[in-house]
Design a protein around this motif. Structure first.
Motif, PDB file in Angstrom:
ATOM      1  N   VAL A 166      84.791  55.593  42.442  1.00  0.00           N
ATOM      2  CA  VAL A 166      83.361  55.095  42.887  1.00  0.00           C
ATOM      3  C   VAL A 166      82.571  56.554  42.593  1.00  0.00           C
ATOM      4  CG1 VAL A 166      81.698  54.667  44.265  1.00  0.00           C
ATOM      5  CG2 VAL A 166      83.689  53.259  44.292  1.00  0.00           C
ATOM      6  N   ALA A 167      83.116  57.605  42.865  1.00  0.00           N
ATOM      7  CA  ALA A 167      82.604  58.881  42.494  1.00  0.00           C
ATOM      8  C   ALA A 167      82.312  59.259  41.132  1.00  0.00           C
ATOM      9  CB  ALA A 167      82.896  60.031  43.477  1.00  0.00           C
ATOM     10  N   GLU A 171      79.481  59.805  38.358  1.00  0.00           N
ATOM     11  CA  GLU A 171      79.281  60.936  37.469  1.00  0.00           C
ATOM     12  C   GLU A 171      79.163  60.309  36.135  1.00  0.00           C
ATOM     13  OE1 GLU A 171      82.021  64.182  37.750  1.00  0.00           O
ATOM     14  OE2 GLU A 171      82.826  63.410  39.665  1.00  0.00           O
ATOM     15  N   TRP A 172      79.839  59.310  35.756  1.00  0.00           N
ATOM     16  CA  TRP A 172      79.844  58.749  34.452  1.00  0.00           C
ATOM     17  C   TRP A 172      78.267  58.151  34.159  1.00  0.00           C
ATOM     18  CZ3 TRP A 172      84.051  57.907  30.884  1.00  0.00           C
ATOM     19  CH2 TRP A 172      83.430  56.980  29.580  1.00  0.00           C
ATOM     20  N   ALA A 173      77.738  57.447  35.142  1.00  0.00           N
ATOM     21  CA  ALA A 173      76.210  56.753  34.947  1.00  0.00           C
ATOM     22  C   ALA A 173      75.370  58.121  35.017  1.00  0.00           C
ATOM     23  CB  ALA A 173      76.192  56.098  36.116  1.00  0.00           C
ATOM     24  N   GLU A 429      81.575  65.257  25.085  1.00  0.00           N
ATOM     25  CA  GLU A 429      82.727  65.790  25.764  1.00  0.00           C
ATOM     26  C   GLU A 429      83.070  65.745  27.348  1.00  0.00           C
ATOM     27  OE1 GLU A 429      81.851  70.152  25.000  1.00  0.00           O
ATOM     28  OE2 GLU A 429      82.171  69.887  22.788  1.00  0.00           O
ATOM     29  N   GLU A 430      81.761  65.608  28.019  1.00  0.00           N
ATOM     30  CA  GLU A 430      81.936  65.435  29.567  1.00  0.00           C
ATOM     31  C   GLU A 430      82.667  63.926  29.657  1.00  0.00           C
ATOM     32  OE1 GLU A 430      78.384  66.148  31.724  1.00  0.00           O
ATOM     33  OE2 GLU A 430      77.839  67.861  30.518  1.00  0.00           O
ATOM     34  N   LEU A 431      82.207  63.150  28.913  1.00  0.00           N
ATOM     35  CA  LEU A 431      82.665  61.494  28.972  1.00  0.00           C
ATOM     36  C   LEU A 431      84.331  61.649  28.424  1.00  0.00           C
ATOM     37  CD1 LEU A 431      79.678  59.443  27.740  1.00  0.00           C
ATOM     38  CD2 LEU A 431      80.439  59.792  29.990  1.00  0.00           C
TER      39      LEU A 431
END
Length: 606
Positions: A166-167, A171-173, A429-431
């Motif tokens: 869930v966390a 972060e993704w959203a 990159e983060e994704l």
């Protein structure tokens, strides 16, 4: 105890009655507990407790009134089951429920493993576990906890992994929203980006598009066109001298516009800070209200049960119901609302605050969007001021304002394209990193969900199973071979050939063998839990009329000998109406304390 009592003079109605028990824990602390069976002024769900570090100090200890069998009894400061769990040193875990959420593993679910009552306790092999808490597989969860199995740890690990997922989704959203925000601010858009977490094999980089002449094109294509047009404009020369006075007038207007937009932006930032402060204050008040309401409900519950709960006085400068600091000017009449009135007021205030919280959040979002628009307008106005100043200080043959404006606009678009490309590149990159984390998380969840038993649990279950089968043989189980009866690794119940063992004449399980199996199950559970390092047995085993179904005396004698051997592991209380002469023969060589009560006996093994 609750209706009538028989004495030498006849039957009499019970006017008042209570039970008091003194407990000592592993830390040598003492807890005295009293519960009233009948009292016209005190409810049955009120528990009176005294605590001390030594037994002789209990008489001078202060009494504290607590409650049971009501919401909060395992979490409230005046909930007795919370106190008892802390006294025992048992952290009660959260376990899955039928509602899809988690609920606590209550003490009422654990205690049937330490006590068999006469009326219904001997009706089957499996312990009678309460089901009204909605716990999934409550017996299994209780036995796992008592044996100290790591299954509950795996359940908690599974829940932790779900929370981690869930966390990660959050972060993704947030990361995707940052990319969308950057693109929207420059009138660009993103495509091919998943709004929800995606594993590495399915993830695709976000694509940026720009509107070129009414058509959406990939940003790289739009940048090529803008650069080509900029090169064309840089080669054009139109004299600007004849329009100098007009340029000065436009510059003055543009500078005033920059000042105005700057003031608007600063005002909006101040408004957003104030709005965020209001939202934080509302959130803090809501949290404080929840604590106030919980405390008021505890007061009401204790008062309803006939108990007392200390409250601060007005003279101490605190409200006696909600415990908040009060100004003496506000309580000049010394009139205090009742607990019920305070709860109603808090409920009404909560509704208002929730509405205010929603409005504050909406207002903050609106102001944030206004700030973005103001900043964009301010940036454009500054660009125009810079353009007009360049024209005034430049040569008279400088390019026209229109073309310069277009040139600056193109340069601004190119700079914006570079900024958005950098942000989206970082987002990609983060994704990618989040997708790798998701891959690892999915693998860990699959391992946690596999249900495999670790080696320590296997060892504990082997001890449990061995003790159980050993006792079945000692008690002379007849319906089945003791070796054919085992403890199922999943249900933790006695099974034969994969089926749960129950009293069933058709299957050849006699009533007396049902009793023998129950003896063996409870005793094996106690022995195993007391001998493993992580076991959590109460250290007390209470048996009310164990000789059911006329179980033969040799089997009973073997059972009593086993209890004698286990007397160093736990306190064993054995209640029976057996004939005293027969009982004396069975107890030869067995040390015990005999508590006679008009033909009935309590045997306390030491």
């Amino acid at each position: 105890m609750t209706t009538v009592i028989e004495t030498a003079s006849g039957r009499h109605a019970v006017v008042t009655s209570f039970v008091t028990v003194t407990l000592r824990n592993a830390a040598d602390d003492y807890l005295r507990v009293r519960r009233w069976g009948v009292n016209p002024d005190i409810g049955k769900d009120l528990i009176q407790v005294w605590m001390a570090s030594r037994e002789e100090e209990l008489g001078a200890a202060s009494r504290v009134d607590m409650f049971v069998r009501d919401a909060g009894s395992t979490t409230s400061k005046v909930g007795f089951h919370r106190l008892l769990a802390d006294f025992l040193g048992w952290p009660l875990p959260m376990v899955p429920s039928f509602s899809g959420k988690e609920t606590r593993l209550y003490l009422e679910v654990l205690f049937p493993l330490f006590y068999i009552e006469q009326k219904f306790g001997w009706s089957g092999i499996a312990p009678r576990i309460p089901t009204h808490y909605g716990i999934r597989e409550p017996l299994r969860r209780a036995v796992e906890y008592v044996l100290g199995l790591h299954t509950l740890n795996r359940l908690r690990q599974q829940e932790a992994l779900r929370e981690e997922e869930v966390a990660l989704a959050g972060e993704w959203a947030a990361t995707v929203a940052r990319a969308h925000g950057a693109a929207n601010a420059e009138s660009l858009r993103l495509l091919a980006v998943s709004e929800k977490p995606t594993v590495s094999a399915q993830r695709r980089d976000a694509v940026i598009e720009a509107n070129v002449s009414g058509e959406w094109r990939e940003l790289s294509t739009a940048v090529e066109r803008w650069q080509e047009r900029l090169r064309q404009l840089q080669g054009t020369e139109i004299a600007a001298g004849p329009r100098t006075e007009q340029t000065r007038a436009e510059l003055a207007i543009a500078e005033r516009e920059v000042q105005r937009l700057g003031a608007v932006a600063r005002h909006l930032y101040e408004q957003r800070a104030m709005s965020q402060g209001d939202a934080d204050a509302i959130s803090a008040r809501l949290a404080s209200m929840d604590e106030d309401k919980k405390r008021l409900r505890d007061v009401k519950r204790i008062e309803r049960l006939g108990g007392e709960m200390e409250l601060p006085l007005l003279a101490e400068g605190r409200c006696p119901t909600c415990s908040q600091e009060v100004d003496g000017r506000d309580v000049a009449t010394e009139t205090v609302s009742s607990v019920e009135e305070n709860i109603s007021l808090l409920d009404a205030e909560r509704v208002t605050l929730l509405s205010m919280q929603s409005s504050a959040a909406q207002r903050t979002n609106d102001i944030t969007r206004s700030i973005a628009a103001a900043e964009a307008a301010l940036s454009e106005a500054r660009d125009r001021v810079r353009l007009l100043r360049d024209e005034l200080v430049g040569p008279s043959n400088a390019p026209s304002v229109a073309e310069v404006q277009e040139r600056l606009s193109l340069e601004s678009r190119l700079r914006a394209a570079g900024r958005v490309s950098a942000i989206v590149g970082a987002v990609n990159e983060e994704l990618d990193e989040l997708a790798v984390r998701l891959d690892d998380l999915r693998v860990r969840r699959a391992n946690a969900d596999s249900g495999e038993v670790d080696e320590q649990d296997r060892k504990t279950l082997r001890q449990f199973r061995s003790s159980f089968q050993e006792q079945l043989a000692a008690y002379n189980l007849r319906s089945l071979s003791p070796e054919a009866v085992s403890i199922d690794e999943k249900t933790l119940l006695p099974v034969n050939d994969g089926f749960e063992l129950t009293f069933d004449v058709a299957m050849g399980i006699s009533a007396s063998d049902t009793i023998r199996t129950k003896w063996a199950y409870y005793t094996a559970l106690m022995e195993t839990a007391q001998r493993v390092s992580e076991g959590r047995h109460l250290g007390l085993l209470m048996l009310d009329e164990p000789r059911q179904q006329e179980t033969d005396r040799p089997s009973l004698a073997a059972f009593l000998q086993r209890l004698r051997d286990d007397s160093q592991l736990a306190q064993i209380v054995y209640a029976t109406s057996e004939d005293p002469k027969v009982l004396d023969q069975l107890l030869v060589g067995v040390p015990y304390n005999n508590l006679p009560a008009d033909g009935r006996h309590l045997i306390d093994f030491r």
